[in-house]
Design a protein around this motif. Structure first.
Motif, PDB file in Angstrom:
ATOM      1  N   ARG A  42      42.013  40.835  45.927  1.00  0.00           N
ATOM      2  CA  ARG A  42      41.835  42.139  46.591  1.00  0.00           C
ATOM      3  C   ARG A  42      42.600  42.146  47.909  1.00  0.00           C
ATOM      4  N   ARG A  43      42.643  40.978  48.551  1.00  0.00           N
ATOM      5  CA  ARG A  43      43.334  40.878  49.855  1.00  0.00           C
ATOM      6  C   ARG A  43      44.840  40.724  49.660  1.00  0.00           C
ATOM      7  N   ALA A  70      36.974  32.518  38.053  1.00  0.00           N
ATOM      8  CA  ALA A  70      37.414  33.905  37.814  1.00  0.00           C
ATOM      9  C   ALA A  70      36.922  34.808  38.946  1.00  0.00           C
ATOM     10  N   HIS A  71      35.663  34.599  39.364  1.00  0.00           N
ATOM     11  CA  HIS A  71      35.103  35.441  40.434  1.00  0.00           C
ATOM     12  C   HIS A  71      35.895  35.243  41.734  1.00  0.00           C
ATOM     13  N   ALA A  72      36.184  33.985  42.056  1.00  0.00           N
ATOM     14  CA  ALA A  72      36.924  33.697  43.297  1.00  0.00           C
ATOM     15  C   ALA A  72      38.319  34.326  43.255  1.00  0.00           C
ATOM     16  N   ILE A  73      38.961  34.284  42.099  1.00  0.00           N
ATOM     17  CA  ILE A  73      40.310  34.874  41.984  1.00  0.00           C
ATOM     18  C   ILE A  73      40.245  36.385  42.215  1.00  0.00           C
ATOM     19  N   VAL A  74      39.282  37.028  41.573  1.00  0.00           N
ATOM     20  CA  VAL A  74      39.196  38.495  41.680  1.00  0.00           C
ATOM     21  C   VAL A  74      38.888  38.914  43.121  1.00  0.00           C
ATOM     22  N   GLU A  75      38.034  38.142  43.799  1.00  0.00           N
ATOM     23  CA  GLU A  75      37.743  38.446  45.210  1.00  0.00           C
ATOM     24  C   GLU A  75      39.007  38.269  46.072  1.00  0.00           C
ATOM     25  N   ASN A  89      46.676  38.455  38.321  1.00  0.00           N
ATOM     26  CA  ASN A  89      46.496  39.619  39.212  1.00  0.00           C
ATOM     27  C   ASN A  89      45.961  40.857  38.505  1.00  0.00           C
ATOM     28  N   HIS A  90      45.995  40.863  37.164  1.00  0.00           N
ATOM     29  CA  HIS A  90      45.617  42.114  36.487  1.00  0.00           C
ATOM     30  C   HIS A  90      44.473  42.002  35.483  1.00  0.00           C
ATOM     31  N   TRP A  91      44.192  40.819  34.960  1.00  0.00           N
ATOM     32  CA  TRP A  91      43.088  40.740  33.989  1.00  0.00           C
ATOM     33  C   TRP A  91      41.762  40.914  34.712  1.00  0.00           C
TER      34      TRP A  91
END
Ligand SMILES: C[S@@+](CC[C@H](N)C(=O)[O-])C[C@H]1O[C@@H](n2cnc3c(N)ncnc32)[C@H](O)[C@@H]1O
Length: 331
Positions: free
Chosen positions: A190-191, A182-187, A158-160
């Motif tokens: 957000r929700r 990584a991209h999918a996790i960061v997107e 949740n934070h990196w």
């Protein structure tokens, strides 16, 4: 052990932890049967787990005593029950292998004659969803072997930032789809932040489905586990602790389940050989026989190396250097 092995009984891993390369460890640490009778003093099992290797060593070598260390207090209790019949021949301690010098000091024990490192996670940890290592069963996104650590897998996920997550999945998990994941996790975070293993595994499976025999989240989960437990740093510190603490002619055996870790051990012993600090006993890593792999699938990626701590070495410590992260074997 490696998390590229199946997770839990559903993937072919026995529900209890079965020790790997047991007879090979015994031969390298304790010699042939005639020699085992004559051994005396203390050994250290610095990754005690369920105590399978320790049980074998204590049974085979009546003059030996073992200090068992594990960073997981739950596992330590399982080992305590299993080893109770050995009485004061076994002493158990919650801690990390890297803390060996402090632990020996606190326990007022002499320099050990032998030491075992059986790296990674136990089946007993993988098989308990509440510990958060498994992607096949839902649980909190935790993955700490040592509950006194403060950082969980959820904190990392949740934070990196995206680049750091991608580097982690690639370097510590050998995940070639690291950037996509990584991209999918960061997107997605957000929700809603990730708090459960199930939600993370599902997201990874959607973002980077794989046609292979492993679950698409296998490598990312392994990378997270290695980061949470600082497994790379721990290994180097544990090797240095062995060098510092073992008795002259004491033996060290290391079982790794990750090609990067095996490389670190190989280079550590090779440098030690050249500097006269260690004499390697295994030119090539010892691996499981076909029969062992058939009986225990987890053994298929195990590599065992061993070396003798030489007398001249005392006082000439040289810091180990990590050998560079390598993607893990898929075997
Ligand atoms: C593969 S299992 C050991 C199994 C054991 N050899 C047996 O035969 O039952 C690894 C164990 O080492 C512990 N562990 C991993 N890294 C450690 C470290 N750096 N210090 C102490 N314990 C560690 C884990 O909590 C786990 O219980």
């Amino acid at each position: 052990m490696t998390s590229l092995e199946g997770q839990g009984a559903s993937a072919g891993v026995p529900p209890v932890h079965v020790s790997v390369l047991s007879q090979e460890v015994l031969a390298l640490l304790c010699g042939e049967p005639g020699e085992r009778e004559r051994l005396a003093g203390w050994f250290v099992d610095a990754t005690l787990g369920a105590g399978g290797h320790t049980q074998l060593i204590l049974s085979a070598c009546p003059g030996l005593r073992v200090l068992g260390i594990d960073q997981d207090p739950q596992i330590l209790e399982i080992a305590r029950d299993r080893l109770a019949s050995f009485g004061d021949r076994v002493r158990l301690c919650h801690g990390r292998a890297s803390q060996l010098a402090t632990i020996l000091d606190a326990q007022a024990l002499p320099a050990p004659q032998g030491m075992l490192l059986d790296l990674g996670v136990s089946s007993l940890q993988l098989d308990r969803p509440e510990r958060g290592f498994a992607f096949h069963a839902d649980g909190p996104l935790d993955m700490r072997m040592d509950p006194t650590r403060t950082r969980t897998a959820a904190d990392i996920v949740n934070h990196w930032d995206e680049a750091d997550l991608a580097d982690l999945f690639f370097h510590e998990g050998g995940e070639t789809r690291a950037r996509r994941i990584a991209h999918a996790i960061v997107e997605a975070r957000r929700r809603q932040p990730f708090l459960r293993t199930g939600a993370l595994a599902e997201l990874i499976a959607r973002a980077a489905p794989s046609g292979g025999k492993h679950h698409p989240a296998t490598r990312a989960f392994q990378a997270l586990r290695r980061a949470v437990n600082e497994e790379g740093e721990e290994l180097i510190a544990a090797l240095e602790a062995a060098e510092q603490c073992l008795a002259d002619d004491g033996r060290l055996a290391v079982i790794s389940f990750h090609s990067g870790e095996d490389g670190v051990v190989k280079r550590y012993f090779a440098r030690g050989n050249r500097a006269g600090r260690w004499r390697t006993l295994t030119k090539k890593p010892v691996v499981a026989s076909r029969a062992e792999v058939r009986a225990n699938r987890r053994s298929r990626s195990a590599s065992l190396r061993a070396a003798v701590r030489l007398k001249l070495a005392r006082g000439s410590e040289v810091a180990a250097q990590p050998g560079g992260a390598q993607p893990e074997d898929d075997a």
